[in-house]
Design a protein around this motif. Structure first.
Motif, PDB file in Angstrom:
ATOM      1  N   HIS A   1       0.830  -1.493   0.127  1.00 16.25           N
ATOM      2  CA  HIS A   1      -0.374  -0.519   0.212  1.00 16.25           C
ATOM      3  C   HIS A   1       0.724   1.422   0.447  1.00 16.25           C
ATOM      4  O   HIS A   1       1.976   1.477   0.836  1.00 16.25           O
ATOM      5  N   SER A   2       0.374   1.703  -0.910  1.00 13.69           N
ATOM      6  CA  SER A   2       0.864   3.538  -0.708  1.00 13.69           C
ATOM      7  C   SER A   2      -0.175   4.272  -0.448  1.00 13.69           C
ATOM      8  O   SER A   2      -1.592   4.019  -1.090  1.00 13.69           O
ATOM      9  N   LEU A   3       0.162   6.127  -0.159  1.00 14.75           N
ATOM     10  CA  LEU A   3      -0.746   7.010  -0.064  1.00 14.75           C
ATOM     11  C   LEU A   3      -0.327   8.220  -1.150  1.00 14.75           C
ATOM     12  O   LEU A   3       0.332   8.504  -1.322  1.00 14.75           O
ATOM     13  N   VAL A   4      -1.173   8.332  -1.675  1.00 12.53           N
ATOM     14  CA  VAL A   4      -1.182   9.857  -2.082  1.00 12.53           C
ATOM     15  C   VAL A   4      -2.227  11.195  -1.606  1.00 12.53           C
ATOM     16  O   VAL A   4      -2.794  11.005  -1.243  1.00 12.53           O
ATOM     17  N   ALA A   5      -1.593  11.935  -2.036  1.00 11.93           N
ATOM     18  CA  ALA A   5      -2.020  12.953  -1.387  1.00 11.93           C
ATOM     19  C   ALA A   5      -1.980  14.495  -2.365  1.00 11.93           C
ATOM     20  O   ALA A   5      -0.590  14.575  -2.878  1.00 11.93           O
TER      21      ALA A   5
ATOM     22  N   SER B   1       1.234  17.001  -9.961  1.00 13.06           N
ATOM     23  CA  SER B   1       0.548  16.033 -10.518  1.00 13.06           C
ATOM     24  C   SER B   1       2.933  16.186 -10.827  1.00 13.06           C
ATOM     25  O   SER B   1       3.303  17.501 -10.936  1.00 13.06           O
ATOM     26  N   PRO B   2       3.319  14.926 -11.514  1.00 11.39           N
ATOM     27  CA  PRO B   2       2.825  13.477 -11.241  1.00 11.39           C
ATOM     28  C   PRO B   2       2.867  13.350  -9.671  1.00 11.39           C
ATOM     29  O   PRO B   2       2.621  13.379  -9.446  1.00 11.39           O
ATOM     30  N   LEU B   3       1.553  11.717  -9.746  1.00  9.80           N
ATOM     31  CA  LEU B   3       1.226  11.479  -8.397  1.00  9.80           C
ATOM     32  C   LEU B   3       2.298  11.361  -7.656  1.00  9.80           C
ATOM     33  O   LEU B   3       1.940  11.104  -6.108  1.00  9.80           O
ATOM     34  N   ILE B   4       3.494  10.041  -8.060  1.00  6.57           N
ATOM     35  CA  ILE B   4       4.239   9.595  -7.468  1.00  6.57           C
ATOM     36  C   ILE B   4       5.074  10.048  -7.097  1.00  6.57           C
ATOM     37  O   ILE B   4       5.850   9.450  -6.433  1.00  6.57           O
ATOM     38  N   ARG B   5       5.127  11.916  -7.094  1.00 11.36           N
ATOM     39  CA  ARG B   5       5.885  12.727  -6.353  1.00 11.36           C
ATOM     40  C   ARG B   5       5.247  12.715  -4.986  1.00 11.36           C
ATOM     41  O   ARG B   5       6.019  13.571  -3.765  1.00 11.36           O
ATOM     42  N   SER B   6       4.054  12.762  -5.354  1.00 11.00           N
ATOM     43  CA  SER B   6       3.547  12.707  -3.389  1.00 11.00           C
ATOM     44  C   SER B   6       3.056  11.704  -2.918  1.00 11.00           C
ATOM     45  O   SER B   6       2.138  11.848  -1.606  1.00 11.00           O
ATOM     46  N   LEU B   7       3.867  10.776  -3.163  1.00  6.68           N
ATOM     47  CA  LEU B   7       3.693   8.945  -1.935  1.00  6.68           C
ATOM     48  C   LEU B   7       3.167   8.813  -1.025  1.00  6.68           C
ATOM     49  O   LEU B   7       4.719  10.025  -0.767  1.00  6.68           O
ATOM     50  N   ILE B   8       3.243   8.803   0.754  1.00  2.00           N
ATOM     51  CA  ILE B   8       3.896   8.610   1.420  1.00  2.00           C
ATOM     52  C   ILE B   8       3.254   6.793   2.067  1.00  2.00           C
ATOM     53  O   ILE B   8       2.847   6.752   1.635  1.00  2.00           O
ATOM     54  N   PRO B   9       4.309   6.806   2.278  1.00  2.00           N
ATOM     55  CA  PRO B   9       4.827   5.587   2.335  1.00  2.00           C
ATOM     56  C   PRO B   9       3.908   5.607   4.001  1.00  2.00           C
ATOM     57  O   PRO B   9       3.387   6.110   4.781  1.00  2.00           O
TER      58      PRO B   9
ATOM     59  N   LEU C   1      -1.288  10.956  10.230  1.00  2.00           N
ATOM     60  CA  LEU C   1      -0.703  11.688   9.896  1.00  2.00           C
ATOM     61  C   LEU C   1       0.067  12.998  10.290  1.00  2.00           C
ATOM     62  O   LEU C   1      -0.767  13.876  10.435  1.00  2.00           O
ATOM     63  N   ASN C   2       1.093  13.369  10.111  1.00  2.00           N
ATOM     64  CA  ASN C   2       1.819  14.539  11.069  1.00  2.00           C
ATOM     65  C   ASN C   2       3.181  15.183   9.977  1.00  2.00           C
ATOM     66  O   ASN C   2       4.029  14.575   9.503  1.00  2.00           O
ATOM     67  N   GLY C   3       2.279  15.751   8.828  1.00  2.00           N
ATOM     68  CA  GLY C   3       3.668  16.344   8.002  1.00  2.00           C
ATOM     69  C   GLY C   3       3.663  14.606   6.424  1.00  2.00           C
ATOM     70  O   GLY C   3       2.182  14.337   6.618  1.00  2.00           O
ATOM     71  N   ARG C   4       4.543  14.387   7.059  1.00  2.00           N
ATOM     72  CA  ARG C   4       4.692  12.711   6.140  1.00  2.00           C
ATOM     73  C   ARG C   4       4.898  12.037   7.302  1.00  2.00           C
ATOM     74  O   ARG C   4       5.425  10.361   6.646  1.00  2.00           O
TER      75      ARG C   4
END
Length: 402
Positions: free
Chosen positions: A257-261, A269-277, A317-320
């Motif tokens: 799983h991964s989280l998109v913000a 965009s792109p979304l891949i740059r905003s992924l949060i583990p 979630l606190n920041g990232r």
């Protein structure tokens, strides 16, 4: 049945009927005590009585409307709804579906610790997509995913929305709703995901936004993801759309799983740059907005078998970065019996509800007190082994309409 009440469905507009016709709330009390009604008509002026009644739980307000003509006129007035709108948020209720075919069930009131039998408007089957915020609930059908309704489940006021843009039959869809407490305007987002034909690793993903002020849809983003697909979990917090994406087979188990913000204003965009583990190997994740904070309830997977659940954790979630705020004690985890790797969970204000799909047991976690507690037993029993249960929480409000 113990703890069960009957909630007679009617719109708030019906409260203007003659008091003799008003039939708002009937109850089978689990306490058996006789009620004592104290008349305050000769003591309190209308404006002060309005403010007092506005602080009552929703169920008590409906009952107060049947006490006498004066009280009925007060709780039916626009000024009372204005006073009610300035009261702090009500504790969220949890609606539990008790049928796999019909959208019927019971709503749990955590203040009075009672279940109410209520009918939901608009929705046709329990497997529709559901999102809620600040007294409103959005339903989306699970077939074409193009029929959407927004309603207040307490007043039964409903509005059907125009069909959203984008692919009509997506493989996965995630629905979210965000309502402004001041203007009562709302935003709806749908994240659609469909596999690229002939390519297992690539998935088309699009984000569609509805603005109640303009009453229009807009396609905010279209993108092709490689190695990831969308899912059915999303929420809006403080102008940011968060949604979970799922690995299509590339990466370690920690990356299932991964989280998109996705910022709804800047629309980066792109979304891949905003992924949060995510915090670790999860069997599933449930996202919710608690007082503007993103909260995730996740099934904790075993280190050697991340697809098998060994516990349930709660993170903010606190920041990232994720901060763990609670972990379900083992006695409550065992109390569910056979807890599936996936489960239902939703929350708002400071309460989180967790429910197993395989049983009507409902567990409540108070974020402020860090307290775990079972709800009063739902007045329904499991009738056959494969019977499934699910539900959602919503904030009961009188003054908000779609």
């Amino acid at each position: 049945m113990e703890g069960e009440t009957s909630w007679n469905s009617h719109c708030i507009d019906d409260m203007s009927k003659d008091i003799g016709e008003f039939d708002s709330f009937s109850e089978l009390s689990d306490e058996g005590n006789k009620e004592m009604i104290v008349s305050v008509d000769s003591i309190l002026p209308d404006d002060l009585l309005e403010r007092i009644l506005a602080y009552l739980p929703i169920a008590s307000i409906f009952r107060a409307g049947s006490v006498c003509r004066r009280w009925h006129e007060i709780v039916s007035s626009k000024r009372f709804l204005w006073n009610f709108s300035h009261v702090l948020s009500q504790k969220p209720w949890y609606f539990m579906f008790t049928s796999s075919d019909e959208p019927v069930g019971y709503a749990y009131d955590p203040i009075l610790r009672k279940w109410y039998s209520i009918e939901l408007p608009c929705i046709q089957t329990p497997n529709w997509f559901i999102a809620s915020s600040c007294g409103l609930v959005c339903f989306m059908d699970n077939d074409s995913r193009s029929e959407l309704h927004v309603c207040n489940p307490i007043t039964k006021i409903c509005k059907k929305l125009q069909e959203p843009p984008g692919m009509k039959f997506s493989d996965y869809s995630a629905l979210s709703l965000s309502v402004s407490r001041t203007s009562h305007n709302y935003t709806i987002s749908i994240v659609k995901s469909k596999q690229v034909p002939g390519n297992f690793l690539q998935w088309d993903l699009s984000i569609h936004i509805y603005d109640s002020e303009t009453m229009m849809w807009a396609t905010s983003l279209t993108e092709v993801l490689t190695g990831w697909r969308g899912g059915d979990e999303s929420v809006i917090c403080d102008g940011v759309l968060y949604f979970l994406i799922y690995s299509t087979g590339v990466g370690t188990p920690e990356n299932r799983h991964s989280l998109v913000a996705y910022n709804l204003y800047s629309r980066s965009s792109p979304l891949i740059r905003s992924l949060i583990p995510v915090p670790g190997p999860l069997t599933c994740g449930r996202l919710m907005n608690l007082k503007g904070k993103l909260v995730m309830v996740g099934g904790i997977g075993k280190p050697d078998r991340p697809d098998i659940i060994k516990g349930i954790g709660i993170w903010v979630l606190n920041g990232r970065n994720w901060v763990e705020v609670g972990r379900m004690p083992h006695k409550f985890f065992q109390g569910f019996g056979e807890l599936d790797d996936v489960f239902a969970s939703s929350g708002t204000d400071n309460l989180i509800y967790i429910q197993s799909y395989g049983a009507p047991a409902l567990l409540v976690f108070d974020m402020n007190q860090k307290l775990w507690k079972w709800s009063l037993k739902c007045p329904v029993s499991k009738k056959f082994p494969l019977q499934l249960f699910t539900g959602f929480c919503f904030e009961p409000r009188l003054e908000i309409a779609p």
